[in-house]
Design an enzyme around this catalytic site. Structure first.
Site, PDB file in Angstrom:
ATOM      1  N   ASP A  23       7.232  -5.923   3.588  1.00 17.23           N
ATOM      2  CA  ASP A  23       7.329  -4.799   2.664  1.00 17.23           C
ATOM      3  C   ASP A  23       7.806  -5.284   1.291  1.00 17.23           C
ATOM      4  OD1 ASP A  23       7.083  -2.108   2.100  1.00 17.23           O
ATOM      5  OD2 ASP A  23       8.170  -1.487   3.902  1.00 17.23           O
ATOM      6  N   ASP A  55       2.015   5.266   1.856  1.00 12.32           N
ATOM      7  CA  ASP A  55       2.126   5.439   3.305  1.00 12.32           C
ATOM      8  C   ASP A  55       1.374   6.705   3.699  1.00 12.32           C
ATOM      9  OD1 ASP A  55       3.877   3.309   3.387  1.00 12.32           O
ATOM     10  OD2 ASP A  55       5.565   4.441   4.206  1.00 12.32           O
TER      11      ASP A  55
END
Ligand SMILES: *[C@@H]1O[C@H](CO)[C@@H](O)[C@H](O)[C@H]1NC(C)=O
Ligand SMILES: *[C@@H]1O[C@H](CO)[C@@H](O)[C@H](O)[C@H]1NC(C)=O
Ligand SMILES: *[C@@H]1O[C@H](CO)[C@@H](O)[C@H](O)[C@H]1NC(C)=O
Length: 413
Positions: free
Chosen positions: A161, A223
């Site tokens: 990430d 997301d």
């Protein structure tokens, strides 16, 4: 350094890539398929109170069992990936990451063995900063140590990430972490969130070509969340950015539109078909994120539909090209690798209706580069029925219900 210039041409699909310019670790030759914890379980640290969103070893083992016992593995679902919130809050005295002692009492190597024993693969997560997005220890300053630890745990896939860092740091950090992973000698699929953070956090245009040099897959967009609006947002983003990102998409290097939202009750059956059809047509990674017991029989039938999975796993890995029609119908066109000894590629067409009303379209395949002079036989991928034979020069009318898709594969006869 000189590169071998590959001019890759399949009729309307002409992509030029410098061969030295893509990551060649031999991995992810087709887009990864599997399961990842985040979408549904998120930071599932609270396990005591009978919470059904608990991220622990029992959950991971049960996903492995389900894949193994219920046909998912045969359909291609392979990677089981633990996202954020798996670690203790502090590193060991030697600086290593430690799995949460309550939730992962037997450690990660145990889980890797459990997963590998079922012929499946194991993935984990870290963040490129000194903490993860959920404030667990991150990998900044520990790239070599962490790469070694992950390799010792026998992982096969790492999602990295990009929270909490500057744009300048992003430009070099993913490259050096990738180098550390490579130096372990263990084949580890490298999933990067790098371009997403450049675009949506630092408000700049990501250099996808550069990302493709270092990562096997990468996130471009937000997301996914459990709603149809979110899926529509994903579709619109990739349609609008197709020309920019599609050339870098292919074996070993994939644009990643994020997880599937199957098993969450968020979509109607038609919307579910749109979701899976478009992801397969893109050759996108197919990562479920749900309680596997909540997948409906119909969703399971889709996931185990081998004609559908074959579209997504086609060896050429071409991201279907979108064509807008009047109204809200998008026609996605995907050429497939020709079958052995066959000069004419098969094609899949997804006619996606994003409107709520039924649409009727008039379709002429010849416009999209089909070059067989003999007829094609047309498979309705969702029903498994060969509906008719036709030449590329004939036309047909196709009715598409609202929020639904018709998906055909044209095989040359
Ligand atoms: C049909 O198109 C494919 C892809 O462009 C090409 O490889 C093949 O040679 C073509 N076949 C004929 C007979 O033109
Ligand atoms: C490391 O990188 C080299 C050069 O790109 C590649 O040939 C090799 O397969 C990589 N090894 C691993 C384990 O990723
Ligand atoms: C298409 O043609 C093939 C070969 O001639 C034939 O076997 C098949 O039954 C035809 N399919 C349809 C749906 O008409």
């Amino acid at each position: 350094m000189f590169g071998i210039r590959i001019v890759f041409s399949l009729l309307f699909f002409t992509f030029i890539l410098d061969q030295v310019d893509v990551l060649e670790n031999g991995l992810a030759r087709t887009p990864p398929m599997g399961w990842m914890s985040w979408g549904y379980y998120m930071c599932g640290v609270e396990c005591e109170k009978g919470n059904d969103k608990c991220l622990n070893e029992k959950l991971i083992m049960s996903v492995a069992d389900t894949f193994y016992e219920q046909g998912y593995q045969e359909a291609g679902f392979e990677y089981i990936i633990i996202d954020d919130c798996w670690a203790e809050r502090h590193r060991s005295k030697r600086g290593q990451l430690i799995p949460d002692k309550k939730r992962f009492p037997r450690g990660m190597k145990f889980l890797a063995e459990y997963i590998h024993a079922r012929g499946l693969k194991f993935g984990m997560y870290t963040n490129i900063a000194s903490i993860t997005c959920m404030k667990f220890p991150g990998s900044k300053g520990y790239f070599e140590v962490d790469a070694k630890t992950f390799a010792e745990w026998d992982i096969d896939y790492l999602k990295v990430d990009g929270c909490f860092v500057t744009e300048n740091y992003l430009k070099t950090a993913y490259i050096s972490l990738g180098k550390s992973l490579n130096e372990t000698g263990r084949p580890i699929v490298y999933s990067c969130s790098w371009p997403y953070y450049i675009k949506f956090v630092h408000d700049n245009e990501p250099d996808v070509g550069k990302v493709a040099k270092y990562c096997n897959l990468w996130r471009n967009y937000h997301d996914v969340v459990m709603s149809w609006t979110s899926i529509m947002g994903v579709i619109h983003f990739y349609v609008e950015n197709y020309e920019k990102i599609a050339p870098y998409h292919g074996p070993g290097r994939w644009n990643d539109p994020d997880m599937l939202i199957f098993g969450t009750g968020a979509l109607s059956n038609g919307q579910t078909r749109v979701h899976i059809a478009v992801y397969a047509m893109w050759s996108a990674p197919l990562l479920l994120s749900c309680d596997m017991n909540k997948i409906t029989p119909y969703e399971r039938k889709l996931l185990l539909n081998l004609n559908l999975m074959a579209i997504g796993q086609d060896k050429l890995g071409i991201m279907a090209k979108p064509y807008m029609t009047d109204g809200d119908v998008i026609i996605f066109v995907k050429p497939h690798q020709p079958l052995k000894g066959n000069a004419y590629p098969a094609f899949s067409f997804a006619y996606v209706n994003l409107d709520i009303f039924e649409r009727d379209i008039y379709f002429s395949p010849k416009i999209y580069g089909l070059n067989n002079t003999d007829p094609y036989t047309i498979l309705n991928v969702f029903t498994g029925v060969y509906i008719r034979n036709m030449t590329a020069f004939e036309s047909m009318n196709i009715k598409i219900p609202g929020h639904d898709v018709v998906l055909y594969t044209f095989y040359p006869l």
